[in-house]
Write an enzyme that holds these catalytic residues in place. Sequence first.
Site, PDB file in Angstrom:
ATOM      1  N   CYS A   1       0.881  -1.186   0.000  1.00 15.20           N
ATOM      2  CA  CYS A   1       0.000   0.000   0.000  1.00 15.20           C
ATOM      3  C   CYS A   1       0.907   1.222   0.000  1.00 15.20           C
ATOM      4  O   CYS A   1       0.949   1.986   0.967  1.00 15.20           O
ATOM      5  CB  CYS A   1      -0.922  -0.004   1.215  1.00 15.20           C
ATOM      6  SG  CYS A   1      -1.900  -1.504   1.421  1.00 15.20           S
ATOM      7  N   ALA A   2       1.624   1.435  -1.092  1.00 13.13           N
ATOM      8  CA  ALA A   2       2.747   2.369  -1.121  1.00 13.13           C
ATOM      9  C   ALA A   2       2.336   3.826  -1.075  1.00 13.13           C
ATOM     10  O   ALA A   2       3.101   4.676  -0.613  1.00 13.13           O
ATOM     11  CB  ALA A   2       3.604   2.110  -2.360  1.00 13.13           C
TER      12      ALA A   2
ATOM     13  N   GLY B   1       4.730   7.010  -1.485  1.00  9.15           N
ATOM     14  CA  GLY B   1       6.084   6.496  -1.491  1.00  9.15           C
ATOM     15  C   GLY B   1       6.968   6.803  -0.311  1.00  9.15           C
ATOM     16  O   GLY B   1       8.171   6.536  -0.378  1.00  9.15           O
ATOM     17  N   GLY B   2       6.440   7.311   0.796  1.00  7.89           N
ATOM     18  CA  GLY B   2       7.286   7.651   1.926  1.00  7.89           C
ATOM     19  C   GLY B   2       8.067   6.459   2.463  1.00  7.89           C
ATOM     20  O   GLY B   2       9.291   6.520   2.638  1.00  7.89           O
ATOM     21  N   LYS B   3       7.369   5.359   2.717  1.00 10.00           N
ATOM     22  CA  LYS B   3       8.042   4.176   3.244  1.00 10.00           C
ATOM     23  C   LYS B   3       8.802   3.442   2.145  1.00 10.00           C
ATOM     24  O   LYS B   3       9.814   2.782   2.417  1.00 10.00           O
ATOM     25  CB  LYS B   3       7.038   3.271   3.942  1.00 10.00           C
ATOM     26  CG  LYS B   3       6.434   3.926   5.188  1.00 10.00           C
ATOM     27  CD  LYS B   3       5.413   3.046   5.850  1.00 10.00           C
ATOM     28  CE  LYS B   3       4.780   3.781   7.028  1.00 10.00           C
ATOM     29  NZ  LYS B   3       3.972   4.942   6.604  1.00 10.00           N
TER      30      LYS B   3
ATOM     31  N   ASP C   1      -0.107   0.105  -5.365  1.00 13.38           N
ATOM     32  CA  ASP C   1      -1.217   0.869  -4.805  1.00 13.38           C
ATOM     33  C   ASP C   1      -2.393   0.783  -5.775  1.00 13.38           C
ATOM     34  O   ASP C   1      -2.195   0.539  -6.976  1.00 13.38           O
ATOM     35  CB  ASP C   1      -0.840   2.335  -4.572  1.00 13.38           C
ATOM     36  CG  ASP C   1      -1.707   2.983  -3.492  1.00 13.38           C
ATOM     37  OD1 ASP C   1      -1.323   2.917  -2.316  1.00 13.38           O
ATOM     38  OD2 ASP C   1      -2.775   3.510  -3.835  1.00 13.38           O
TER      39      ASP C   1
ATOM     40  N   ASP D   1       1.191  -1.252   4.876  1.00 12.05           N
ATOM     41  CA  ASP D   1       0.866  -0.030   5.618  1.00 12.05           C
ATOM     42  C   ASP D   1      -0.597   0.263   5.290  1.00 12.05           C
ATOM     43  O   ASP D   1      -0.906   1.004   4.368  1.00 12.05           O
ATOM     44  CB  ASP D   1       1.794   1.099   5.182  1.00 12.05           C
ATOM     45  CG  ASP D   1       1.506   2.394   5.913  1.00 12.05           C
ATOM     46  OD1 ASP D   1       0.870   2.351   6.976  1.00 12.05           O
ATOM     47  OD2 ASP D   1       1.906   3.462   5.412  1.00 12.05           O
TER      48      ASP D   1
ATOM     49  N   CYS E   1      -1.377   3.824  11.019  1.00 12.29           N
ATOM     50  CA  CYS E   1      -1.175   5.049  11.795  1.00 12.29           C
ATOM     51  C   CYS E   1      -2.415   5.298  12.644  1.00 12.29           C
ATOM     52  O   CYS E   1      -2.910   6.410  12.756  1.00 12.29           O
ATOM     53  CB  CYS E   1      -0.858   6.240  10.888  1.00 12.29           C
ATOM     54  SG  CYS E   1      -2.060   6.546   9.575  1.00 12.29           S
TER      55      CYS E   1
END
Length: 449
Positions: A253-254, A257-259, A277, A324, A377
């Site tokens: 679940c990109a 693209g942070g992770k 995604d 994520d 989160c």
Amino acid sequence: MHDAARLQAAIDLLGEIESVSRPADGTASAFFRSRRFIGSKDRRAIADRVWGVLRRWARLTWWCHWAAQGAGREGMSVTPRLRVIADLLITDHLKVDPLDRLFSGQTHAPDRLSAAEAAVADLLQGRSATHPDMPPAVRFEVPDWIYPRFEALFGADTDSELAAMLPEAPVDLRVNTLKAQDRDAALAALAADGVEASATDLSPLGLRLPAGRVNLPTTQAFKDGLVEVQDEGSQLIALLTDARPGMAVVDFCAGAGGKTLGLAAGMGNKGRLIACDVSEGRLDRSAARLKRAGAHNVTRRVLSSESDKWVKRHAKGFDRVLVDAPCTGTGTWRRNPDARWRLSPEQLDDLTRRQASILDSARRLVKPGGRLVYATCSLLPEENADQVEAFLERWEDAEGWRVLPVCEVWEAAVGTNCPMNNYATALRLTPARHGTDGFFTAVLERGEG
């Protein structure tokens, strides 16, 4: 712009935020794009007022109802304009006479106070932010229906945990080891740009910017890709995935693209990293970030759903799969205060069903002996520990899945002091305890059979 014009712009923006379903930051961006004449200092002042009102939404609303009742105006609507009036009187401690001068009805200024507004303003003058009669849910800016969930989760610490979710969150950076030799090199580069950052406690790659505004995109350190904006807790999720050079890895679940960037750095650009995604737009937005970071081993793939045929074709093909998962975002309310009021019990139910479906599908990609890392989160057990427990009930016997002790993974993948006890099966971060956004991470390992 003069102060009165800024107030009118803030009222207009609050009205747009309240009337549309999109997040406040997206609405604000569109609002300012359509008003290029508003300068940067004015934008900052308008945004500060708007986000301040959003952070004090429940308390200001409560005070407006209280004053309306006291003024014999029980049926009075609590509009964005009335909330701004209340905010000026309660937060800024403005008196009624200066308020009348701001609400003058002159060009670009708000219209003059109506008789009802004036009566409410008289009662609000000199009031403090809270009142003994305020329910806890109002005092801590959470919906009534969700407060008991937090109370059950935090117990005696509920007040301190929810209080820590009220102020604005700090800005954290992740040092990009594809470009910067180490954290000290990134600190030196930022210092050369006049930015005195400090090292974070938990993430060995984290930097925290000083209080106040820093125009990070103008710094050479950012332009050169030495740092990326990422909350310290989010950095730890990528680190706990333990993606190493030469591995095959999926960020399921990109998003933007942070992770993915953190995973690419951990792999040293060696190996295969697939960023998936269901939103092509989100994946497209990651392209510029990947290029600036120098991440060359990433392939972006749009999925039709979590059950896309691509998943079946690549079953048992990856060493690490990070999920994520889409969630309520309750851990990020410091950054997204409007999200508190967009959430409903029905949405929570829908999200938990989707999380389970995503986990069940993503697990198919994991090799025997490989790992599935589940993260949100969110602070809510329904989205976190309950999901992991239900996953194990479905797949522990059939496929040999087990949860790894988080500190065992931490020691090998992160290297700093683990913030959980040695028996913890998951990482649980909160703003009050750890100074990060609220995050949950569990590392599941597939059996060798």
